[in-house]
Scaffold this motif. Structure first.
Motif, PDB file in Angstrom:
ATOM      1  N   LEU A  27      54.783 -27.685  55.655  1.00 48.88           N
ATOM      2  CA  LEU A  27      52.879 -27.146  56.381  1.00 48.88           C
ATOM      3  C   LEU A  27      52.651 -25.736  56.113  1.00 48.88           C
ATOM      4  O   LEU A  27      51.163 -25.862  56.039  1.00 48.88           O
ATOM      5  N   LEU A  28      53.201 -25.169  55.654  1.00 45.74           N
ATOM      6  CA  LEU A  28      53.060 -23.231  55.899  1.00 45.74           C
ATOM      7  C   LEU A  28      52.228 -23.427  54.404  1.00 45.74           C
ATOM      8  O   LEU A  28      52.416 -23.627  53.604  1.00 45.74           O
ATOM      9  N   PRO A  29      51.282 -22.635  54.432  1.00 44.53           N
ATOM     10  CA  PRO A  29      50.415 -22.232  53.074  1.00 44.53           C
ATOM     11  C   PRO A  29      51.457 -21.489  52.405  1.00 44.53           C
ATOM     12  O   PRO A  29      51.235 -20.334  52.874  1.00 44.53           O
ATOM     13  N   VAL A  30      51.391 -20.781  50.942  1.00 45.17           N
ATOM     14  CA  VAL A  30      51.404 -20.846  50.549  1.00 45.17           C
ATOM     15  C   VAL A  30      50.732 -19.659  48.814  1.00 45.17           C
ATOM     16  O   VAL A  30      50.259 -21.276  47.831  1.00 45.17           O
ATOM     17  N   CYS A  31      49.870 -19.029  49.031  1.00 48.93           N
ATOM     18  CA  CYS A  31      48.627 -19.252  47.777  1.00 48.93           C
ATOM     19  C   CYS A  31      47.393 -20.253  47.952  1.00 48.93           C
ATOM     20  O   CYS A  31      47.279 -20.602  47.798  1.00 48.93           O
ATOM     21  N   GLY A  32      47.704 -20.317  49.435  1.00 48.11           N
ATOM     22  CA  GLY A  32      46.358 -21.422  49.856  1.00 48.11           C
ATOM     23  C   GLY A  32      47.142 -23.043  50.162  1.00 48.11           C
ATOM     24  O   GLY A  32      45.852 -23.927  49.888  1.00 48.11           O
ATOM     25  N   LYS A  33      48.084 -23.411  49.526  1.00 46.80           N
ATOM     26  CA  LYS A  33      48.626 -25.225  48.971  1.00 46.80           C
ATOM     27  C   LYS A  33      49.620 -24.826  50.177  1.00 46.80           C
ATOM     28  O   LYS A  33      50.597 -23.915  50.263  1.00 46.80           O
ATOM     29  N   PRO A  34      49.743 -26.235  50.950  1.00 48.91           N
ATOM     30  CA  PRO A  34      51.635 -25.668  52.250  1.00 48.91           C
ATOM     31  C   PRO A  34      52.494 -26.322  50.982  1.00 48.91           C
ATOM     32  O   PRO A  34      52.408 -26.996  49.231  1.00 48.91           O
ATOM     33  N   ILE A  35      53.663 -26.019  51.483  1.00 53.23           N
ATOM     34  CA  ILE A  35      54.600 -25.335  50.516  1.00 53.23           C
ATOM     35  C   ILE A  35      55.180 -27.329  49.977  1.00 53.23           C
ATOM     36  O   ILE A  35      55.847 -27.298  49.267  1.00 53.23           O
ATOM     37  N   ILE A  36      54.680 -28.085  51.464  1.00 51.99           N
ATOM     38  CA  ILE A  36      55.456 -29.199  50.117  1.00 51.99           C
ATOM     39  C   ILE A  36      54.795 -29.757  49.019  1.00 51.99           C
ATOM     40  O   ILE A  36      54.908 -30.571  48.454  1.00 51.99           O
ATOM     41  N   GLU A  37      53.426 -29.863  48.887  1.00 53.37           N
ATOM     42  CA  GLU A  37      53.004 -29.496  47.911  1.00 53.37           C
ATOM     43  C   GLU A  37      53.358 -28.815  46.657  1.00 53.37           C
ATOM     44  O   GLU A  37      53.580 -29.392  45.478  1.00 53.37           O
ATOM     45  N   TYR A  38      53.072 -28.015  46.514  1.00 54.91           N
ATOM     46  CA  TYR A  38      54.773 -27.577  45.227  1.00 54.91           C
ATOM     47  C   TYR A  38      55.829 -28.324  44.952  1.00 54.91           C
ATOM     48  O   TYR A  38      56.282 -28.573  44.024  1.00 54.91           O
ATOM     49  N   MET A  39      56.658 -29.082  46.903  1.00 55.42           N
ATOM     50  CA  MET A  39      57.648 -29.213  46.220  1.00 55.42           C
ATOM     51  C   MET A  39      57.418 -30.576  45.550  1.00 55.42           C
ATOM     52  O   MET A  39      58.092 -31.659  44.607  1.00 55.42           O
ATOM     53  N   LEU A  40      56.246 -31.220  45.589  1.00 55.34           N
ATOM     54  CA  LEU A  40      56.167 -33.379  44.953  1.00 55.34           C
ATOM     55  C   LEU A  40      56.051 -32.395  43.625  1.00 55.34           C
ATOM     56  O   LEU A  40      55.896 -33.340  43.368  1.00 55.34           O
ATOM     57  N   TRP A  41      54.891 -31.701  42.857  1.00 59.40           N
ATOM     58  CA  TRP A  41      54.582 -31.431  41.634  1.00 59.40           C
ATOM     59  C   TRP A  41      55.677 -31.141  41.065  1.00 59.40           C
ATOM     60  O   TRP A  41      55.181 -31.193  40.359  1.00 59.40           O
ATOM     61  N   ARG A  42      56.336 -30.455  41.230  1.00 58.19           N
ATOM     62  CA  ARG A  42      57.602 -29.774  40.910  1.00 58.19           C
ATOM     63  C   ARG A  42      58.763 -30.649  40.399  1.00 58.19           C
ATOM     64  O   ARG A  42      59.862 -30.567  39.740  1.00 58.19           O
ATOM     65  N   SER A  43      58.945 -32.110  41.715  1.00 58.26           N
ATOM     66  CA  SER A  43      59.673 -33.016  41.508  1.00 58.26           C
ATOM     67  C   SER A  43      58.984 -34.473  40.129  1.00 58.26           C
ATOM     68  O   SER A  43      58.353 -34.019  39.671  1.00 58.26           O
TER      69      SER A  43
END
Length: 43
Positions: A27-43
């Protein structure tokens, strides 16, 4: 369309220790979004 996804987000986060005292590592934010959100969009 159905997807089966497993996201490996475990661990203690000791390298990020002061930040992860109150927030889970995925849940740590990177560029305003949680890391898990980036993982979900890449999968």
């Amino acid at each position: 369309m159905k997807f089966d996804v497993v996201i490996l987000a475990g661990g203690y986060g000791k390298r990020m220790w002061p930040i992860t005292l109150n927030t889970a590592k995925p849940l740590l934010p990177v560029c305003g979004k949680p890391i898990i959100e980036y993982m979900l969009w890449r999968s």
